[in-house]
Scaffold this active site. Structure first.
Site, mmCIF file in Angstrom:
data_model
loop_
_atom_site.group_PDB
_atom_site.id
_atom_site.type_symbol
_atom_site.label_atom_id
_atom_site.label_comp_id
_atom_site.label_asym_id
_atom_site.label_seq_id
_atom_site.Cartn_x
_atom_site.Cartn_y
_atom_site.Cartn_z
ATOM 1 N N LYS A 31 24.799 37.157 1.253
ATOM 2 C CA LYS A 31 25.572 36.906 2.477
ATOM 3 C C LYS A 31 27.046 37.223 2.269
ATOM 4 O O LYS A 31 27.706 37.759 3.170
ATOM 5 C CB LYS A 31 25.381 35.452 2.926
ATOM 6 C CG LYS A 31 23.997 35.135 3.474
ATOM 7 C CD LYS A 31 23.692 35.910 4.744
ATOM 8 C CE LYS A 31 24.477 35.392 5.926
ATOM 9 N NZ LYS A 31 24.110 36.098 7.199
ATOM 10 N N THR A 43 27.491 31.958 6.083
ATOM 11 C CA THR A 43 27.005 30.674 5.577
ATOM 12 C C THR A 43 27.967 29.981 4.633
ATOM 13 O O THR A 43 28.789 30.630 3.968
ATOM 14 C CB THR A 43 25.662 30.906 4.835
ATOM 15 O OG1 THR A 43 25.233 29.702 4.201
ATOM 16 C CG2 THR A 43 25.811 31.963 3.747
ATOM 17 N N ASP A 44 27.842 28.672 4.537
ATOM 18 C CA ASP A 44 28.572 27.876 3.551
ATOM 19 C C ASP A 44 28.157 28.213 2.122
ATOM 20 O O ASP A 44 28.871 27.902 1.175
ATOM 21 C CB ASP A 44 28.313 26.394 3.805
ATOM 22 C CG ASP A 44 26.823 26.060 3.744
ATOM 23 O OD1 ASP A 44 26.383 25.474 2.738
ATOM 24 O OD2 ASP A 44 26.093 26.390 4.691
ATOM 25 N N GLY A 88 14.729 34.283 15.774
ATOM 26 C CA GLY A 88 15.229 33.231 14.893
ATOM 27 C C GLY A 88 15.877 32.117 15.689
ATOM 28 O O GLY A 88 16.018 32.194 16.913
ATOM 29 N N ALA A 93 19.128 37.190 9.563
ATOM 30 C CA ALA A 93 19.385 37.125 8.121
ATOM 31 C C ALA A 93 18.083 36.833 7.395
ATOM 32 O O ALA A 93 17.121 36.335 7.979
ATOM 33 C CB ALA A 93 20.408 36.032 7.797
ATOM 34 N N THR A 97 16.745 34.289 5.222
ATOM 35 C CA THR A 97 17.206 32.910 5.002
ATOM 36 C C THR A 97 16.264 32.085 4.129
ATOM 37 O O THR A 97 16.460 30.878 3.998
ATOM 38 C CB THR A 97 17.377 32.179 6.345
ATOM 39 O OG1 THR A 97 16.136 32.215 7.061
ATOM 40 C CG2 THR A 97 18.465 32.830 7.183
ATOM 41 N N TYR A 146 20.783 34.119 -2.210
ATOM 42 C CA TYR A 146 21.071 34.104 -0.775
ATOM 43 C C TYR A 146 22.574 34.122 -0.516
ATOM 44 O O TYR A 146 23.080 34.946 0.257
ATOM 45 C CB TYR A 146 20.434 32.863 -0.132
ATOM 46 C CG TYR A 146 20.872 32.614 1.281
ATOM 47 C CD1 TYR A 146 20.497 33.459 2.304
ATOM 48 C CD2 TYR A 146 21.671 31.505 1.594
ATOM 49 C CE1 TYR A 146 20.903 33.230 3.612
ATOM 50 C CE2 TYR A 146 22.071 31.262 2.892
ATOM 51 C CZ TYR A 146 21.692 32.129 3.901
ATOM 52 O OH TYR A 146 22.098 31.905 5.181
ATOM 53 N N TYR A 182 27.135 36.268 11.684
ATOM 54 C CA TYR A 182 27.071 34.877 11.260
ATOM 55 C C TYR A 182 26.805 34.799 9.760
ATOM 56 O O TYR A 182 25.920 35.478 9.241
ATOM 57 C CB TYR A 182 25.976 34.135 12.032
ATOM 58 C CG TYR A 182 26.297 34.018 13.504
ATOM 59 C CD1 TYR A 182 26.974 32.913 14.009
ATOM 60 C CD2 TYR A 182 25.963 35.047 14.376
ATOM 61 C CE1 TYR A 182 27.298 32.823 15.355
ATOM 62 C CE2 TYR A 182 26.280 34.966 15.730
ATOM 63 C CZ TYR A 182 26.946 33.859 16.208
ATOM 64 O OH TYR A 182 27.269 33.768 17.544
ATOM 65 N N TRP A 234 23.715 24.375 7.973
ATOM 66 C CA TRP A 234 22.723 23.357 8.352
ATOM 67 C C TRP A 234 22.258 23.523 9.808
ATOM 68 O O TRP A 234 22.310 22.580 10.602
ATOM 69 C CB TRP A 234 23.298 21.964 8.132
ATOM 70 C CG TRP A 234 23.542 21.591 6.694
ATOM 71 C CD1 TRP A 234 23.730 22.444 5.636
ATOM 72 C CD2 TRP A 234 23.656 20.276 6.143
ATOM 73 N NE1 TRP A 234 23.943 21.747 4.471
ATOM 74 C CE2 TRP A 234 23.899 20.402 4.753
ATOM 75 C CE3 TRP A 234 23.572 19.003 6.685
ATOM 76 C CZ2 TRP A 234 24.058 19.312 3.910
ATOM 77 C CZ3 TRP A 234 23.744 17.907 5.847
ATOM 78 C CH2 TRP A 234 23.973 18.068 4.474
#
Length: 311
Positions: free
Chosen positions: A134, A100-101, A10, A59, A61, A130, A98, A155
């Site tokens: 997460k 995510t927003d 990834g 992940a 994604t 998603y 890791y 992003w």
């Protein structure tokens, strides 16, 4: 130090592989060797390798596809991190995960109706599958009792794989006009910068008196992002401008037009506000964060036509 790296094919995993090699012995199994949707395989991999540190950028994604593949998204984004955390705790290993927003609803505004950054202490409220999966992964790690860093970012782009940067470069070569959403705000983040900075954060782990001392001081949840903000239209404009300046389009640059999210409907709802406040990270690790435009320029210095055509 023995390091297990997931998702090495990834964007972020690919960027992490080389710099992590300077910190220890890295095992980066491919997907056929470590399928995160297979709980038994995840356990077996960790128990056989016995890592001191697990790095998990992997992940599910595919944000829109997750709306119809919730079971698979949950297996990869929630169940697999839970297993990693459980096995890390048993080994006394650390886990860097890791996130995510998208764990937020994207509705945070100031009194004037302007987007302002989310803090680690803000209430989560994911609006798509998603984001929900997460968040479940984060919560499993936090409740496991393992030594961990959870790094929320947003992003992500690179010259590897499929992402907004490479898509815009391809479309800029193919079309004379591009219509780009201009009412979703966030911060573009170069995978190369995220990887380099991740390794800088972890450098202190080997310098500490004991790993336990380092984790006692640094473990926790952090927002991890470059400085500045943009909407997708501004990000696309910066990409096209740099590519044109570097003569990498082989044609005149396309005209870009900003459009609203309602004009570009998607199966999964996207946050209006993806900004992440990073003061906690800066204070804890004494970081000076670069502006996203500087990271983009550095990334695109490595651009060749082959990379742009693979999107």
């Amino acid at each position: 130090m023995r390091i297990l790296l997931t998702g090495s094919n990834g964007q972020l995993g690919n960027a992490l592989h080389a710099p992590l090699g300077q910190q220890g012995s890295v095992y980066a199994p491919l997907r056929n060797e470590l399928d995160l949707s297979n709980p038994d395989q995840v356990r077996q991999c960790i128990r056989e390798f016995k890592p001191d540190l697990i790095i998990n950028p992997a992940a599910y994604t595919a944000v829109d596809l997750a709306e119809t593949e919730e079971k698979l998204a949950h297996a990869v984004n929630a169940e697999a991190p839970a297993i990693m955390a459980e096995e890390a705790r048993k080994l006394g290993a650390g886990l860097v995960h890791y996130s995510t927003d998208y764990v937020f609803d994207g509705e945070k505004l100031d009194q004037h109706g302007q987007v302002i950054p989310y803090l680690e202490t803000d209430t989560t409220n994911p609006q798509n599958v998603y984001g929900k999966t997460k968040l479940a992964g984060e919560q499993a790690i936090q409740s496991s009792g393992c030594r961990h860093l959870i790094l929320r970012t947003s992003w992500v782009y690179s010259l590897h794989g499929k992402n907004f940067l490479l898509t815009i470069l391809r479309l800029a070569r193919e079309r004379d006009q591009l219509r780009i959403v201009n009412d979703q705000w966030g911060t573009p983040n170069s995978a190369a910068w995220l990887a380099e900075t991740s390794c800088s954060l972890l450098a202190g782990l080997q310098q500490a008196n004991t790993p336990a001392d380092w984790w006692a001081e640094h473990a926790g949840l952090y927002h991890f992002s470059a400085a500045g903000k943009a909407n997708w239209f501004e990000f696309a404009t910066a990409i096209v401008t740099l590519a044109d300046r570097q003569n990498k389009l082989n044609k005149a640059a396309p005209a870009l037009t900003g459009i609203s999210s309602s004009e570009y409907p998607t199966p999964a709802r996207r946050p209006h506000n993806s900004l992440l406040g990073t003061q906690k990270l800066q204070d804890q690790f004494a970081l000076d964060l670069p502006h996203w435009q500087d990271c983009l320029q550095e990334c695109m210095q490595g651009l060749d036509q082959t990379a742009a055509q693979t999107a």
